[in-house]
Enzyme design. Sequence first.
Site, PDB file in Angstrom:
ATOM      1  N   GLU A 100       0.830  -1.218   0.000  1.00 52.32           N
ATOM      2  CA  GLU A 100       0.000   0.000   0.000  1.00 52.32           C
ATOM      3  C   GLU A 100       0.856   1.256   0.000  1.00 52.32           C
ATOM      4  O   GLU A 100       0.495   2.261  -0.619  1.00 52.32           O
ATOM      5  CB  GLU A 100      -0.964  -0.011   1.193  1.00 52.32           C
ATOM      6  CG  GLU A 100      -1.876  -1.227   1.280  1.00 52.32           C
ATOM      7  CD  GLU A 100      -2.613  -1.543  -0.011  1.00 52.32           C
ATOM      8  OE1 GLU A 100      -2.882  -0.625  -0.811  1.00 52.32           O
ATOM      9  OE2 GLU A 100      -2.917  -2.734  -0.241  1.00 52.32           O
ATOM     10  N   TYR A 125      -2.060  -7.842 -10.831  1.00 55.48           N
ATOM     11  CA  TYR A 125      -0.955  -7.766  -9.881  1.00 55.48           C
ATOM     12  C   TYR A 125       0.232  -8.598 -10.360  1.00 55.48           C
ATOM     13  O   TYR A 125       1.352  -8.097 -10.502  1.00 55.48           O
ATOM     14  CB  TYR A 125      -1.391  -8.299  -8.507  1.00 55.48           C
ATOM     15  CG  TYR A 125      -2.472  -7.527  -7.803  1.00 55.48           C
ATOM     16  CD1 TYR A 125      -2.177  -6.770  -6.675  1.00 55.48           C
ATOM     17  CD2 TYR A 125      -3.798  -7.579  -8.231  1.00 55.48           C
ATOM     18  CE1 TYR A 125      -3.174  -6.077  -5.998  1.00 55.48           C
ATOM     19  CE2 TYR A 125      -4.796  -6.894  -7.568  1.00 55.48           C
ATOM     20  CZ  TYR A 125      -4.480  -6.140  -6.448  1.00 55.48           C
ATOM     21  OH  TYR A 125      -5.471  -5.455  -5.788  1.00 55.48           O
TER      22      TYR A 125
END
Length: 623
Positions: free
Chosen positions: A307, A394
Site C-alpha cells: 500500500e 498484480y
Amino acid sequence: MRRCTKNSRSTNPPRDPNTLSNYNAFRTTHTTVNFDILFEKQKLTGNVMHKLISLTNLEAREVILDSSFLNIHDVKVDGKQSKFELLPRQEPYGSALKIPLAEGVALSKTLDIDITVETTEKCTALQWLTPAQTSTQKHPYMFTQCQAIHARSIFPCQDTPDVKAVIDFNISSPLPVIASGVPVNDVSSSSSKSKNKVYKFHQKVPIPTYLFAMASGEIAEAPIGPRSRVAASPDKLEECKWELEADTEKFMQAIDKIIFPYIWGEYNVLILPPSFPYGGMENPIFTFATPSVISKDRQNVDVIAHELAHSWSGNLVTNASWEHFWLNEGWTTYLERRILAAVHGEPYRHFSAIIGWKALTESVERYGKDHEFTKLVVDLKGKDPDDAFSSVPYEKGFNFLFYLENLIGKDKFDKFIPHYFTKYKEASLDSYEFKSSILSFFSSDSEAHALLTSFDWDKWFYSPGLPPKPDFDTSLVDIVYALAQKWRTASESGFSPSAVDVNGLVANQLVVFLEQVLVFEKPLSAEQSKLMGDKYGLAKSENAEVLNMYFQVGLKAGDKSVIEPTAAFLSSIGRMKYVRPLYRALDKLDRNIAIEVFEKNKSFYHPICRGLVQKDLFGNKGS
C-alpha cells in the site's frame, strides 16, 4: 491525463468505458464535499461542489456526471438554480446525472456545480457497522471503499481514474473522522446544540475519485515512525502499534531511494474493523488496512509495503481506465518486492514472487486460460471492473516488469523507474503510453532499445493465460517443497510428521508448504489433514494467511473437523482473499453448510464482498 492538445479532447472519445460522464468535454479540477454522517439513519447528507474546466470551445451544452443510487435534491450552476435529470439506470454504471447548460463554455473557462445530495441504503461504497460489529461494542462505525466505480454512489462525480482533482473535505460527525487528505486543524462544532464536530481535510495532490475515502468511529491514534501514525479501535491500538512500528519507516526509506522521496507528507495506516474486503486500500495519507495484518508476529506487514508503494504507482501515476489496471497493481507489486529486497535481501523478493506466481496460476485456472480477464490489457466495455478483480493485474503485471528488468538489465531499468514516475506525476496513462515512454527513454541506448523493440509487446498485452515463467531463486522455498514431497509420498514412505518439521519456518513458508499440499493430484485424506493440523499447530495459528490455507487443505481433504473453525473464521473476517476461496471450498464439500454460513454472515460482509461471494455460490442469480 492524455498528453494531447486541449482542443483534441472534444473529438477524442473518453478512454474509460466504465464512466457515463462526458469528461472529454469538461474535467473536474477541484471538489469540495460537505457531509453530515448520520449513523442512526445510515446515510450521508450534504452537498458536493465541483469546479470543472471546459475542454471544448462553446461546444458542450450539458455536464454529465456519474451517479448511483443517490437522492439528488438540488443543483446549482455558477450559483444559479439549474434543472437536472437522472437518466435511466445502466447497469453496472448507475444513473447518469444530466445538467443542461444555458450556453456553451469557452475553452479553458471554468464552471462551478453545487449538488445537494444524500446517500441511500443501496449505496455500494459505504459500510455501516452497528456497535455490536466493532471490537469495543460501544459505538457505530462507517467506512468507504470507492474502488473501482463506487464513488458515484456517495456523490455525483466524474468517476474515472482518467480525471484527478484537488479535494477538500468538511465532515460533520459525532465520532472521530479520518479521510484521504491532510487534517486542517480547525475542528469546530457543527452548532451549539449539536454533539457533532466538523472535521476538515485538504488533499493538495490531485487524486481520482476512487481514492476518495472517509472513516468515522471510535478511533484512536499512535505514532509508528517519524512521519507515520496508526489509527485503530482504542482496545487494539497497542497491538497495532507494535505490529507496524518496526517496519514502516524502513519501508519508506527503501522506496524513497528506489524512486524519489515521498511527496504526500504523512503516511499513516488505519486498521479497519474485520469486514473490510481487501488486504489494504491505498487511500492517500491513510492506507485503509485489514486487521488480518495484525498477526502478532509481524509477518503479514508485506501488505503495508504494497500500500505504501501505491503512493507512487496508482496514487501519483494512475491507470487511465480499469482496462489498464496492471499499471497500478503490477507496478505496485513490483515496487513492493523491491522494498522487501532492500529490507530482507534479494532472495525474499523471489520468494514473494513465487507466492505470487501460485496466485496467478490459480486465477488463470479459475477463469480458464483463454478468458479475457487473464490478459494484461482487458476489454471492460459494458462490464463491471469488480468482476475482473483477481491476482492477474498484480502478478502478470509484476512478471511483465520483472521480464523487462531482466531483458535490459536491472541497473538500466532502475534508471527508468524515477523517470517514469516523474514524467507521469499527477497524470493518468494507458499501456501504450507506458510502452512509448520506455522506448523513448532508451532511444539513445542502442542495445536496450534493440531489445525493447524486438520483443512482442502485443503478446504480453493481449495474450490470455500465463506468461513465460521466470527463473526464480528458490532458496527460501526448497525446504518447504521438500517437506511437501514427504507428505505427497507419506503412504508409501511411512513418513511420520512431527513439530520439528516446521521449526524455524516463517508464516509465508508455511503458506507455500500448504499451497503445495493443496495442489496434490491425490488430496490428503481427512486423517492426514487432521494429523498435519495437530502436529504442526496450524489450527491454533493467529496468522490469518496460515489459517486460510490450512482450512482450504482440510476442506479439500474432506476433514469435517475443520468445518466449524472455518465457519467461525468466515464470521470473523471479510477479506475477500480468504472469504471467496473458503466459500468455494466449503461449497464443494457441503453446499448446504456453505449457504447456511453465508446467509448467517452476509450482512457482516462489505457490499462488494457480499456481491462477489453471491456470484461464486449462486452465479448471477444472487441468493
